[in-house]
Design an enzyme around this catalytic site. Structure first.
Site, short mmCIF file in Angstrom:
data_model
loop_
_atom_site.label_atom_id
_atom_site.label_comp_id
_atom_site.label_asym_id
_atom_site.label_seq_id
_atom_site.Cartn_x
_atom_site.Cartn_y
_atom_site.Cartn_z
N LYS A 22 0.84 -1.21 0.00
CA LYS A 22 0.00 0.00 0.00
C LYS A 22 0.87 1.26 0.00
O LYS A 22 0.65 2.17 -0.78
CB LYS A 22 -0.91 0.01 1.24
CG LYS A 22 -1.53 1.36 1.54
CD LYS A 22 -2.42 1.34 2.77
CE LYS A 22 -1.75 1.60 4.08
NZ LYS A 22 -1.48 3.02 4.39
N CYS A 99 -6.11 13.14 13.24
CA CYS A 99 -5.79 11.74 12.97
C CYS A 99 -5.70 11.01 14.30
O CYS A 99 -5.16 11.55 15.27
CB CYS A 99 -4.46 11.67 12.23
SG CYS A 99 -3.86 10.00 11.99
N ARG A 104 -0.28 15.03 13.10
CA ARG A 104 0.42 14.64 11.87
C ARG A 104 0.54 15.86 10.97
O ARG A 104 -0.16 15.99 9.96
CB ARG A 104 -0.30 13.49 11.16
CG ARG A 104 -0.18 12.20 11.93
CD ARG A 104 -0.80 11.05 11.21
NE ARG A 104 -0.03 10.60 10.06
CZ ARG A 104 -0.42 9.63 9.25
NH1 ARG A 104 -1.58 9.04 9.45
NH2 ARG A 104 0.32 9.26 8.24
N ASP A 291 4.36 1.05 12.09
CA ASP A 291 3.16 0.38 11.57
C ASP A 291 3.05 -1.08 12.01
O ASP A 291 2.09 -1.77 11.65
CB ASP A 291 3.13 0.48 10.03
CG ASP A 291 2.91 1.91 9.58
OD1 ASP A 291 2.42 2.73 10.40
OD2 ASP A 291 3.24 2.23 8.42
N ARG A 383 -8.65 -0.61 4.61
CA ARG A 383 -7.84 0.44 3.97
C ARG A 383 -6.48 -0.11 3.57
O ARG A 383 -5.87 0.37 2.61
CB ARG A 383 -7.61 1.60 4.94
CG ARG A 383 -8.83 2.44 5.19
CD ARG A 383 -8.47 3.62 6.03
NE ARG A 383 -7.26 4.23 5.52
CZ ARG A 383 -6.45 5.01 6.22
NH1 ARG A 383 -6.75 5.30 7.47
NH2 ARG A 383 -5.38 5.52 5.69
N1 EPU Z 1 6.09 15.06 10.64
C1 EPU Z 1 6.27 16.41 10.88
N2 EPU Z 1 6.06 17.30 9.85
C2 EPU Z 1 5.70 16.89 8.61
C3 EPU Z 1 5.53 15.52 8.37
C4 EPU Z 1 5.72 14.61 9.40
O1 EPU Z 1 6.61 16.81 11.99
O2 EPU Z 1 5.55 17.73 7.74
C5 EPU Z 1 6.29 14.10 11.72
C6 EPU Z 1 5.04 13.25 11.98
O3 EPU Z 1 4.15 13.90 12.88
C7 EPU Z 1 5.62 11.98 12.55
C8 EPU Z 1 6.94 11.85 11.82
O4 EPU Z 1 7.24 13.14 11.30
O5 EPU Z 1 5.89 12.14 13.92
C9 EPU Z 1 6.92 10.85 10.70
O6 EPU Z 1 5.79 11.05 9.87
P1 EPU Z 1 5.83 10.77 8.32
O7 EPU Z 1 5.67 12.05 7.59
O8 EPU Z 1 7.03 9.94 8.00
O9 EPU Z 1 4.50 9.90 8.08
P2 EPU Z 1 3.73 9.83 6.71
O10 EPU Z 1 4.69 9.95 5.61
O11 EPU Z 1 2.56 10.75 6.75
C10 EPU Z 1 3.95 7.27 6.28
C11 EPU Z 1 3.03 6.10 6.20
C12 EPU Z 1 2.46 5.78 7.56
C13 EPU Z 1 3.62 5.50 8.51
C14 EPU Z 1 4.61 6.69 8.52
C15 EPU Z 1 5.84 6.44 9.35
C16 EPU Z 1 2.12 6.15 3.96
C17 EPU Z 1 0.96 6.34 3.08
N3 EPU Z 1 1.95 6.37 5.26
O12 EPU Z 1 3.15 8.35 6.76
O13 EPU Z 1 1.70 4.59 7.40
O14 EPU Z 1 3.14 5.29 9.81
O15 EPU Z 1 5.02 6.97 7.18
O16 EPU Z 1 6.52 5.32 8.90
O17 EPU Z 1 3.19 5.78 3.50
C18 EPU Z 1 -0.02 3.06 7.87
O18 EPU Z 1 0.26 2.48 6.80
O19 EPU Z 1 -0.77 2.54 8.75
C19 EPU Z 1 0.56 4.37 8.14
C20 EPU Z 1 0.07 5.20 9.05
#
Ligand code: EPU
Length: 408
Positions: A22, A99, A104, A291, A383
């Site tokens: 995914k 969320c 997030r 995850d 999902r």
């Molecule tokens: N963060 C910030 N600022 C930003 C973006 C992120 O402070 O602009 C922080 C977040 O709050 C968090 C950390 O950085 O504490 C990491 O977040 P990240 O941005 O890496 O998460 P994401 O890219 O939104 C993806 C996965 C998530 C997974 C996370 C961490 C996808 C579609 N989603 O989310 O997957 O938990 O990386 O590995 O790839 C899931 O599949 O159940 C899921 C939630």
């Protein structure tokens, strides 16, 4: 609304194959906005999130606006921001809301795009971005207070492929899904190097062309299946996976006393002696994936001793702990983590799924609980897991999808 009915007590036995990933699929789907023509993506999993992204992309034909109706269903919708901006010089994407995992933010996505020359205004619940003079390559560091950002890295990577000149991205996420995205983009004509490290270089090109791509296996699904096999005391083989990407999980599983073997694209696990508690701390790749944190918590209830789980990515991602306690688990929140005492004989109960991975943890708990467990609101699970009930049933588990008529 659908629910899962799980009857516990059966050790899983047999062989199962991994589905497509995914979290690799979603940014690659969004990246197709960067080019004219159609890409053939093979092995896309049949998942609600993948369908939501498909609907979003179809709705974007001839438009640059991603509506709240879709963004609120899936935060990964924000991945269209970088590609739209790079290709059309304009993007309007609804701001993702709250969320259940806790805060997030997307500040790093916006910071990166601004560094590439975009002008961004956030108002009325919308991100409005324009790049009147096109995007310009630059050097930037995307490290945030919680470390690297996966989708933030994806967004900047995609935008920079069509920027003028070279972009050097520091503090990049090293997740396999980022490597996959970069490799996909390179096969569409992009010039990206350093993927898989924290420093990625992107030499901008004037256009990209479509390609055919095979999606990789879903490492979180694979981990969830392995944990199901381990905690039920079973013997399980997962085919079509990439063991090299599961190193941290496999080490943690071995530390509990499990016997694990692996080849190039398979993992076999056999439960034998009683499992010993093993504490984990989640962190960015190659660390233990957040995850799989909820599933590890369910697993920890059957291990001897006390497990400490520290959550370093989403400090509030513990909603599943209280639901597991309703099944008899002994889990206590402690600082940025949770203490799980085991082994405990869980007892089946009606429980409520609150997010995707928490749902999976409740299903795992149901597999070892005495009696029946009804996991409600499995739309969360749909999902991100392709036919999980069918895969588990093929391994001997008693799991079925039922209609839950007891209300929302
Ligand atoms: N963060 C910030 N600022 C930003 C973006 C992120 O402070 O602009 C922080 C977040 O709050 C968090 C950390 O950085 O504490 C990491 O977040 P990240 O941005 O890496 O998460 P994401 O890219 O939104 C993806 C996965 C998530 C997974 C996370 C961490 C996808 C579609 N989603 O989310 O997957 O938990 O990386 O590995 O790839 C899931 O599949 O159940 C899921 C939630």
């Amino acid at each position: 609304m659908d629910a899962f009915l799980v009857e516990g007590g059966i050790p899983l036995q047999g062989t199962v194959s991994a589905s497509g990933s995914k979290n690799a699929a979603l940014p690659i789907q969004a990246a197709t906005l960067l080019m004219e023509g159609e890409c053939s993506l093979h092995g896309l999993p049949e998942l609600r999130d993948v369908q939501t992204m498909r609907r979003l992309l179809e709705g974007l034909e001839g438009s640059v606006e991603a509506p709240y109706e879709l963004v609120r269903q899936m935060r990964a919708s924000v991945c269209v921001l970088g590609p739209l901006l790079a290709r059309y010089g304009r993007a309007i994407v609804a701001l993702p809301g709250g969320c259940v995992l806790g805060p997030r933010p997307i500040d790093l996505h916006l910071k990166g795009l601004e560094a590439l020359g975009a002008e961004i205004l956030v108002e009325h619940g919308l991100i409005q971005a324009v790049a009147p003079h096109g995007l310009q390559g630059c050097s930037l560091d995307l490290t945030g207070p919680m470390g690297p950002t996966v989708l933030g890295t994806a967004n900047i990577l995609m935008a920079a492929t069509l920027a003028e000149g070279k972009t050097v991205l520091g503090g990049a996420a090293q997740e396999p899904e980022i490597v996959e995205l970069a490799n996909f983009l390179n096969s569409c004509g992009a010039l990206i190097s350093g993927q898989g490290t924290s420093r990625i270089e992107i030499e901008g090109v004037s256009e990209l062309h479509p390609c055919e791509w095979n999606l990789p296996p879903d490492r979180i699904e694979v981990g969830t299946l392995l944990l199901a096999g381990a905690m039920t005391g079973g013997r399980l083989r997962v085919n079509g996976c990439r063991p090299i990407e599961q190193d941290c999980l496999l080490q943690a599983l071995r530390a509990t006393g499990l016997e694990i073997q692996s080849g190039e694209d398979w993992i076999e696990l056999q439960a034998g002696q009683p499992l010993q508690a093993h504490s984990i701390q989640t962190s960015a790749y190659p660390g233990f994936p957040t995850d799989l944190q909820a599933q590890w918590m369910a697993f920890a209830t059957v291990c001897e001793g006390t497990t400490f789980i520290e959550e370093k990515i989403y400090p509030e991602r513990f909603v599943h702990a209280e639901e597991l306690n309703r099944m008899g688990a002994k889990i206590q929140r402690s600082g940025g983590g949770a203490l799980i005492r085991g082994p405990i004989s869980l007892s089946g109960a009606p429980v409520m799924a609150s997010d995707l991975r928490a749902s999976a943890a409740l299903v795992l708990a149901g597999l070892v609980a005495e009696g029946e467990t009804v996991v409600r609101r499995v739309y969360h699970l749909d999902r991100g897991y392709e036919g999980l009930e069918k895969k588990l049933a093929s391994l001997g588990a008693k799991v079925s999808r039922i209609l839950d008529e007891s209300g929302p």
